[in-house]
Design a protein around this motif. Structure first.
Motif, PDB file in Angstrom:
ATOM      1  N   SER A  68       0.810  -1.220   0.000  1.00  0.00           N
ATOM      2  CA  SER A  68       0.000   0.000   0.000  1.00  0.00           C
ATOM      3  C   SER A  68       0.838   1.262   0.000  1.00  0.00           C
ATOM      4  O   SER A  68       0.403   2.306  -0.493  1.00  0.00           O
ATOM      5  N   VAL A  69       2.044   1.191   0.562  1.00  0.00           N
ATOM      6  CA  VAL A  69       2.850   2.409   0.684  1.00  0.00           C
ATOM      7  C   VAL A  69       3.827   2.601  -0.482  1.00  0.00           C
ATOM      8  O   VAL A  69       4.487   3.641  -0.556  1.00  0.00           O
ATOM      9  N   GLN A  70       3.908   1.646  -1.384  1.00  0.00           N
ATOM     10  CA  GLN A  70       4.895   1.744  -2.465  1.00  0.00           C
ATOM     11  C   GLN A  70       4.679   2.974  -3.339  1.00  0.00           C
ATOM     12  O   GLN A  70       5.624   3.702  -3.656  1.00  0.00           O
ATOM     13  N   ALA A  71       3.429   3.214  -3.747  1.00  0.00           N
ATOM     14  CA  ALA A  71       3.146   4.364  -4.608  1.00  0.00           C
ATOM     15  C   ALA A  71       3.403   5.673  -3.868  1.00  0.00           C
ATOM     16  O   ALA A  71       3.932   6.634  -4.449  1.00  0.00           O
ATOM     17  N   MET A  72       3.055   5.718  -2.585  1.00  0.00           N
ATOM     18  CA  MET A  72       3.304   6.923  -1.791  1.00  0.00           C
ATOM     19  C   MET A  72       4.796   7.189  -1.650  1.00  0.00           C
ATOM     20  O   MET A  72       5.255   8.340  -1.726  1.00  0.00           O
ATOM     21  N   ARG A  73       5.563   6.127  -1.465  1.00  0.00           N
ATOM     22  CA  ARG A  73       7.014   6.276  -1.354  1.00  0.00           C
ATOM     23  C   ARG A  73       7.601   6.805  -2.659  1.00  0.00           C
ATOM     24  O   ARG A  73       8.473   7.689  -2.654  1.00  0.00           O
ATOM     25  N   ALA A  74       7.131   6.274  -3.769  1.00  0.00           N
ATOM     26  CA  ALA A  74       7.632   6.711  -5.075  1.00  0.00           C
ATOM     27  C   ALA A  74       7.326   8.180  -5.322  1.00  0.00           C
ATOM     28  O   ALA A  74       8.172   8.937  -5.827  1.00  0.00           O
ATOM     29  N   ARG A  75       6.117   8.601  -4.950  1.00  0.00           N
ATOM     30  CA  ARG A  75       5.726   9.997  -5.149  1.00  0.00           C
ATOM     31  C   ARG A  75       6.542  10.932  -4.259  1.00  0.00           C
ATOM     32  O   ARG A  75       6.993  12.001  -4.700  1.00  0.00           O
ATOM     33  N   ALA A  76       6.765  10.551  -3.012  1.00  0.00           N
ATOM     34  CA  ALA A  76       7.560  11.368  -2.097  1.00  0.00           C
ATOM     35  C   ALA A  76       8.998  11.488  -2.597  1.00  0.00           C
ATOM     36  O   ALA A  76       9.604  12.572  -2.538  1.00  0.00           O
ATOM     37  N   THR A  77       9.542  10.390  -3.122  1.00  0.00           N
ATOM     38  CA  THR A  77      10.899  10.410  -3.658  1.00  0.00           C
ATOM     39  C   THR A  77      10.989  11.365  -4.837  1.00  0.00           C
ATOM     40  O   THR A  77      11.949  12.136  -4.970  1.00  0.00           O
ATOM     41  N   GLU A  78       9.965  11.349  -5.685  1.00  0.00           N
ATOM     42  CA  GLU A  78       9.924  12.243  -6.841  1.00  0.00           C
ATOM     43  C   GLU A  78       9.876  13.710  -6.399  1.00  0.00           C
ATOM     44  O   GLU A  78      10.617  14.551  -6.930  1.00  0.00           O
ATOM     45  N   ILE A  79       9.035  14.022  -5.437  1.00  0.00           N
ATOM     46  CA  ILE A  79       8.897  15.403  -4.960  1.00  0.00           C
ATOM     47  C   ILE A  79      10.191  15.888  -4.316  1.00  0.00           C
ATOM     48  O   ILE A  79      10.589  17.044  -4.477  1.00  0.00           O
ATOM     49  N   LEU A  80      10.873  14.997  -3.607  1.00  0.00           N
ATOM     50  CA  LEU A  80      12.112  15.363  -2.940  1.00  0.00           C
ATOM     51  C   LEU A  80      13.310  15.403  -3.892  1.00  0.00           C
ATOM     52  O   LEU A  80      14.396  15.824  -3.496  1.00  0.00           O
TER      53      LEU A  80
END
Length: 205
Positions: A68-80
């Motif tokens: 469940s957290v994989q997509a959220m992690r990917a998005r946060a990595t992109e923003i950072l």
């Protein structure tokens, strides 16, 4: 109790955007998952290093959240502005809180490889923690272990950056005590700003 940490080496110029995204989008979603006890975010504004940690009631709860957290992690990595986040899972061995964290708190995180994890937990709890909590500005401390990897992670939170800086000499002396008391390899030490403090772990000493 268990915890998952995600380390992202991001762009220092993207830290504020990353903090906002984690606070407004990820925090409410993750803390709504079954078994989640909370979340924190540590940042280094100079290097761009960010460490997001979630806490869980059971190992099963933590495992159930992985997909469940994989997509959220990917998005946060992109923003950072980062790449290839490092994900680590831990058992919470010790948690002691003098008082809740607040705006302006800062943390020292120490990663180690003890020769004997159980011995390290007991030594940290009985010999090191009393000295740590006696330091001016102490807020809380935790000791996490990765039994499969043979590693440990100790985090001490202080009321301010000034208190953190003033503690450096005593922290070095405490590490020297650990080196003499047990067989341990020091892997890394980082001082970071506590940007989000919602890691509501219960007392475990």
């Amino acid at each position: 109790m268990y915890a998952r940490s995600t380390t992202i080496m991001g762009d220092p110029g993207s830290i504020e955007a990353g903090i906002s995204h984690v606070r407004d989008e990820i925090l409410p979603t993750v803390t709504g998952m079954d078994g989640c006890l909370g979340m924190s975010l540590l940042v280094d504004r100079e290097t761009g290093r960010c460490i997001a940690t979630t806490s869980w009631e059971t190992e099963e709860d933590m495992a159930a959240s992985r997909s469940s957290v994989q997509a959220m992690r990917a998005r946060a990595t992109e923003i950072l502005g980062g790449a290839s986040p490092v994900v680590e899972e831990w058992e919470v061995a010790v948690m002691h809180r003098d008082h809740n964290a607040h705006d302006g708190c800062a943390c020292r995180v120490t990663w180690t490889r003890p020769n004997d994890l159980d011995m390290a937990i007991e030594f940290w709890r009985t010999s090191l923690l009393p000295r740590i909590e006696a330091i001016d500005g102490f807020c809380s401390a935790s000791f996490l272990v990765d039994r499969a990897g043979g590693r440990a992670c100790g985090t001490v939170t202080f009321d301010s950056q000034a208190a953190l800086e003033a503690s450096r000499e005593e922290a070095a002396a405490i590490r020297d005590t650990a080196a003499r008391g047990i067989s341990v390899e020091f892997l890394d030490i980082a001082e970071l700003e506590l940007a989000l403090a919602h890691l509501r772990l219960p007392e475990m000493v």
